[in-house]
Design a protein around this motif. Structure first.
Motif, PDB file in Angstrom:
ATOM      1  N   UNK A 115      18.402  14.406  -0.889  1.00 26.70           N
ATOM      2  CA  UNK A 115      18.373  13.735   0.404  1.00 26.70           C
ATOM      3  C   UNK A 115      19.732  13.111   0.665  1.00 26.70           C
ATOM      4  N   UNK A 116      20.370  13.523   1.735  1.00 24.91           N
ATOM      5  CA  UNK A 116      21.699  12.999   2.069  1.00 24.91           C
ATOM      6  C   UNK A 116      21.580  11.921   3.139  1.00 24.91           C
ATOM      7  N   UNK A 117      22.300  10.816   2.932  1.00 26.68           N
ATOM      8  CA  UNK A 117      22.328   9.706   3.882  1.00 26.68           C
ATOM      9  C   UNK A 117      23.731   9.115   3.916  1.00 26.68           C
ATOM     10  N   UNK A 118      23.943   8.231   4.871  1.00 27.21           N
ATOM     11  CA  UNK A 118      25.143   7.409   4.875  1.00 27.21           C
ATOM     12  C   UNK A 118      24.825   6.098   4.179  1.00 27.21           C
ATOM     13  N   UNK A 119      25.612   5.745   3.163  1.00 22.92           N
ATOM     14  CA  UNK A 119      25.419   4.478   2.473  1.00 22.92           C
ATOM     15  C   UNK A 119      25.915   3.314   3.309  1.00 22.92           C
ATOM     16  N   UNK A 120      25.747   2.120   2.788  1.00 23.35           N
ATOM     17  CA  UNK A 120      26.154   0.922   3.529  1.00 23.35           C
ATOM     18  C   UNK A 120      27.647   0.879   3.798  1.00 23.35           C
ATOM     19  N   UNK A 121      28.406   1.608   2.986  1.00 21.84           N
ATOM     20  CA  UNK A 121      29.856   1.676   3.219  1.00 21.84           C
ATOM     21  C   UNK A 121      30.236   2.816   4.153  1.00 21.84           C
ATOM     22  N   UNK A 122      29.215   3.520   4.672  1.00 16.12           N
ATOM     23  CA  UNK A 122      29.467   4.615   5.604  1.00 16.12           C
ATOM     24  C   UNK A 122      29.769   5.934   4.946  1.00 16.12           C
ATOM     25  N   UNK A 123      29.773   5.964   3.608  1.00 12.11           N
ATOM     26  CA  UNK A 123      30.074   7.203   2.895  1.00 12.11           C
ATOM     27  C   UNK A 123      28.795   7.943   2.529  1.00 12.11           C
ATOM     28  N   UNK A 124      28.960   9.229   2.229  1.00 18.82           N
ATOM     29  CA  UNK A 124      27.808  10.064   1.929  1.00 18.82           C
ATOM     30  C   UNK A 124      27.184   9.683   0.597  1.00 18.82           C
ATOM     31  N   UNK A 125      25.849   9.570   0.603  1.00 24.84           N
ATOM     32  CA  UNK A 125      25.067   9.397  -0.610  1.00 24.84           C
ATOM     33  C   UNK A 125      24.043  10.521  -0.698  1.00 24.84           C
ATOM     34  N   UNK A 126      23.761  10.940  -1.926  1.00 27.79           N
ATOM     35  CA  UNK A 126      22.740  11.959  -2.157  1.00 27.79           C
ATOM     36  C   UNK A 126      21.745  11.380  -3.145  1.00 27.79           C
ATOM     37  N   UNK A 127      20.493  11.263  -2.699  1.00 26.29           N
ATOM     38  CA  UNK A 127      19.449  10.607  -3.503  1.00 26.29           C
ATOM     39  C   UNK A 127      19.898   9.225  -3.965  1.00 26.29           C
ATOM     40  N   UNK A 128      20.481   8.472  -3.028  1.00 24.86           N
ATOM     41  CA  UNK A 128      20.914   7.089  -3.252  1.00 24.86           C
ATOM     42  C   UNK A 128      22.111   6.949  -4.186  1.00 24.86           C
ATOM     43  N   UNK A 283      13.522   0.473   1.364  1.00 22.69           N
ATOM     44  CA  UNK A 283      13.243   1.678   0.571  1.00 22.69           C
ATOM     45  C   UNK A 283      12.681   2.779   1.455  1.00 22.69           C
ATOM     46  N   UNK A 284      11.746   2.420   2.331  1.00 19.75           N
ATOM     47  CA  UNK A 284      11.141   3.392   3.236  1.00 19.75           C
ATOM     48  C   UNK A 284      12.209   4.076   4.069  1.00 19.75           C
ATOM     49  N   UNK A 285      13.139   3.298   4.560  1.00 20.36           N
ATOM     50  CA  UNK A 285      14.164   3.855   5.425  1.00 20.36           C
ATOM     51  C   UNK A 285      15.191   4.691   4.681  1.00 20.36           C
ATOM     52  N   UNK A 286      15.437   4.395   3.423  1.00 17.13           N
ATOM     53  CA  UNK A 286      16.397   5.206   2.673  1.00 17.13           C
ATOM     54  C   UNK A 286      15.860   6.625   2.506  1.00 17.13           C
ATOM     55  N   UNK A 287      14.548   6.766   2.585  1.00 11.66           N
ATOM     56  CA  UNK A 287      13.972   8.104   2.436  1.00 11.66           C
ATOM     57  C   UNK A 287      13.942   8.842   3.774  1.00 11.66           C
ATOM     58  N   UNK A 288      13.493   8.127   4.820  1.00  7.16           N
ATOM     59  CA  UNK A 288      13.346   8.807   6.097  1.00  7.16           C
ATOM     60  C   UNK A 288      14.597   8.746   6.961  1.00  7.16           C
ATOM     61  N   UNK A 289      15.333   7.631   6.869  1.00  4.86           N
ATOM     62  CA  UNK A 289      16.478   7.465   7.745  1.00  4.86           C
ATOM     63  C   UNK A 289      17.733   8.126   7.218  1.00  4.86           C
ATOM     64  N   UNK A 290      18.704   8.280   8.097  1.00 11.37           N
ATOM     65  CA  UNK A 290      19.979   8.892   7.718  1.00 11.37           C
ATOM     66  C   UNK A 290      21.061   7.849   7.473  1.00 11.37           C
ATOM     67  N   UNK A 291      20.755   6.580   7.741  1.00 15.80           N
ATOM     68  CA  UNK A 291      21.778   5.549   7.606  1.00 15.80           C
ATOM     69  C   UNK A 291      22.836   5.640   8.683  1.00 15.80           C
ATOM     70  N   UNK A 292      22.450   6.145   9.843  1.00 17.16           N
ATOM     71  CA  UNK A 292      23.427   6.309  10.924  1.00 17.16           C
ATOM     72  C   UNK A 292      24.045   4.992  11.347  1.00 17.16           C
ATOM     73  N   UNK A 293      23.267   3.908  11.199  1.00 17.69           N
ATOM     74  CA  UNK A 293      23.792   2.605  11.614  1.00 17.69           C
ATOM     75  C   UNK A 293      25.011   2.199  10.807  1.00 17.69           C
ATOM     76  N   UNK A 294      25.159   2.766   9.603  1.00 16.99           N
ATOM     77  CA  UNK A 294      26.314   2.434   8.770  1.00 16.99           C
ATOM     78  C   UNK A 294      27.595   3.130   9.237  1.00 16.99           C
ATOM     79  N   UNK A 295      27.438   4.079  10.159  1.00 19.33           N
ATOM     80  CA  UNK A 295      28.600   4.710  10.780  1.00 19.33           C
ATOM     81  C   UNK A 295      28.709   4.337  12.256  1.00 19.33           C
TER      82      UNK A 295
END
Length: 478
Positions: A115-128, A283-295
């Motif tokens: 699962x790919x997301x944007x972390x709090x620093x705006x960088x790519x994370x995969x499975x947290x 935790x729920x959002x780290x799974x479903x969300x993309x972390x777009x707000x961090x970018x």
């Protein structure tokens, strides 16, 4: 960090993979991240398995209705070995998953399952976990999912994804929806022997299509035995604890019972939903969300990611395409957008972008539908009445010429909508046997700006249904 990715693609669907492979063809380093099976909705629970089921239903319809007219014994569509059909269909899809994986490898594209997301620093994370690489560009192509309305008894229903999990043919089905997914799946189920009823909120199905298409399709429903329940919004679904059958209650209090399957095809939503809830449940959002707000990327009220004409989001170096953006939700559109994006970013084609006008579209209904350009209603809103010339033709395809009962013969209907002194074709619509295969060529012609005289000048291919488009009375003589 000793690795550099010119492009990281979030999502391994058709659009994302097309962009990744095109970028790699320019010698760029690319990574694709996908949490499920490669190929996305189209390959796994969309276009591909649907077309196989459509083909099966079309064959069953031909064998049951067409072959007797040609002197062959009758056949019952309900005899289909559903389990065997599903097994072979799923095996084919699995082979495609493997082909997609090999194509990525052969193109030099890296792949990670997760699962790919944007972390709090705006960088790519995969499975947290942070991706230990520098990333120049990111493409969001995570796709969408079916909408499941919040009504009592929703747990007793399936959606279009669930349709492909059915291990047995349901005997009596309620299909809820009015769009192309509802129409296609209803046609498949009915064609393979299920007693099928379509429930829709307003007067009929495919309401954004040309009136002629809607009328002929509704007539086909009546002829073939697909029941239509218009003006029927679903309030609840109940399951009989003894018989196990399902009943539907509409918002007007009408009850329809005796179903063993209720299939909801009420739309799709982008897989960006729930992002704002990150403040309530991390935790729920780290799974479903993309972390777009961090970018700093916002989404629309409906969950779509706003992009410009070059697929760029509001965050530099982040792009989006496919079902997460508010353009035509079609696989070829996503593929084209992905390739144009890679051409622009890495191929030196600085103006490369998708032209979203005049996209040819096919609905694999029974009979199939092909359409491109404006409906007659849209044309009359856009142009003056004296500028518009409409040509129509309704006839019986020669394939059905030996039917004994004229009322059993399916109709083909065609319409050309022309404007201006040159009678430029701004809309072309067809419903009938072969409509799906004939549209591509006409789509090219209309994309090139074809006029009625260009169609008139083309020699007809006889005997075919498609020839009707080039033999309609020219220059106002109809």
């Amino acid at each position: 960090m000793n690795r550099l990715y010119d492009l990281v693609v979030m999502g391994g669907g058709s659009g994302g993979i097309a962009s990744a492979r095109r970028a790699a063809s320019y010698g760029k380093k690319v990574l694709v991240v996908e949490k499920s099976r490669l190929g996305g909705t189209c390959v796994n629970v969309g276009c591909v398995p649907k077309k196989i089921m459509y083909a099966a239903a079309d064959l069953a319809h031909s064998v049951e209705h067409d072959l007797p007219a040609y002197g062959f014994p009758n056949f019952n569509a309900g005899d289909v070995q559903w389990g065997l059909l599903k097994q072979r269909r799923d095996a084919y899809v699995e082979r495609l998953n493997g082909i997609y994986a090999r194509n990525l490898k052969n193109s030099g594209v890296d792949f990670m399952h997760g699962i790919s997301t944007f972390g709090t620093d705006g960088k790519i994370e995969i499975d947290d976990k942070a991706l230990e690489a520098d990333v120049e560009n990111v493409l969001i192509a995570v796709g969408g999912k079916p909408v499941m309305p919040e009504i009592p008894g929703i747990e007793h229903c399936i959606n279009s994804d669930g349709f492909f999990e059915l291990n047995e043919r349901p005997k009596r089905v309620a299909v809820v929806g009015a769009g192309y997914i509802a129409v296609e799946l209803a046609g498949v189920l009915h064609g393979l022997g299920s007693d099928t009823t379509i429930f829709c909120r307003k007067h009929g199905v495919l309401r954004s299509f040309d009136d002629m298409i809607q009328s002929v399709l509704h007539d086909a429903f009546q002829r073939d035995g697909i029941a239509l329940q218009p003006n029927s919004s679903i309030a609840r679904v109940d399951k009989d604890p003894t018989a196990g059958s399902l009943s539907i209650t509409t918002t007007t209090g009408q009850v329809h019972d005796g179903f063993d399957c209720v299939l909801l095809a009420t739309g799709r939503t982008p897989l960006t939903e729930g992002i704002k809830a990150i403040f309530n449940c991390q935790v729920f959002m780290k799974y479903l969300g993309l972390g777009l707000e961090h970018r700093g990327i916002e989404i629309t009220r409906n969950g779509f990611i706003p992009v410009d004409e070059y697929q760029a989001t509001t965050s530099k170096g982040v792009f989006a395409l496919g079902d997460v953006v508010e353009t035509a939700a079609l696989t070829p559109v996503a593929i084209a957008a992905g390739r144009r994006l890679a051409d622009r970013l890495f191929g030196g084609l600085v103006d490369a972008k998708v032209d979203y006008t005049n996209i040819p579209t096919v609905v694999f209904s029974h009979p199939p539908i092909g359409t491109i350009g404006l409906t007659e209603e849209q044309a009359r809103k856009q142009y003056l009445a004296e500028e518009i010339k409409v040509y129509t033709s309704i006839f019986v395809n020669m394939h059905y010429s030996l039917y004994e009962n004229p009322n059993d013969k399916p109709k083909t209907a065609m319409k050309l909508i022309c404007v201006g002194p040159s009678q430029r074709i701004v809309g072309l619509h067809v419903i009938g046997r072969g409509a799906d295969e004939m549209l591509q060529g006409f789509g090219v012609a209309i994309k090139m700006g074809a006029c009625k005289r260009d169609f008139d000048a083309c020699i007809a291919i006889h005997p075919t249904a498609a020839e009707e488009f080039v033999t309609m009375a020219p220059w106002g003589l109809s």
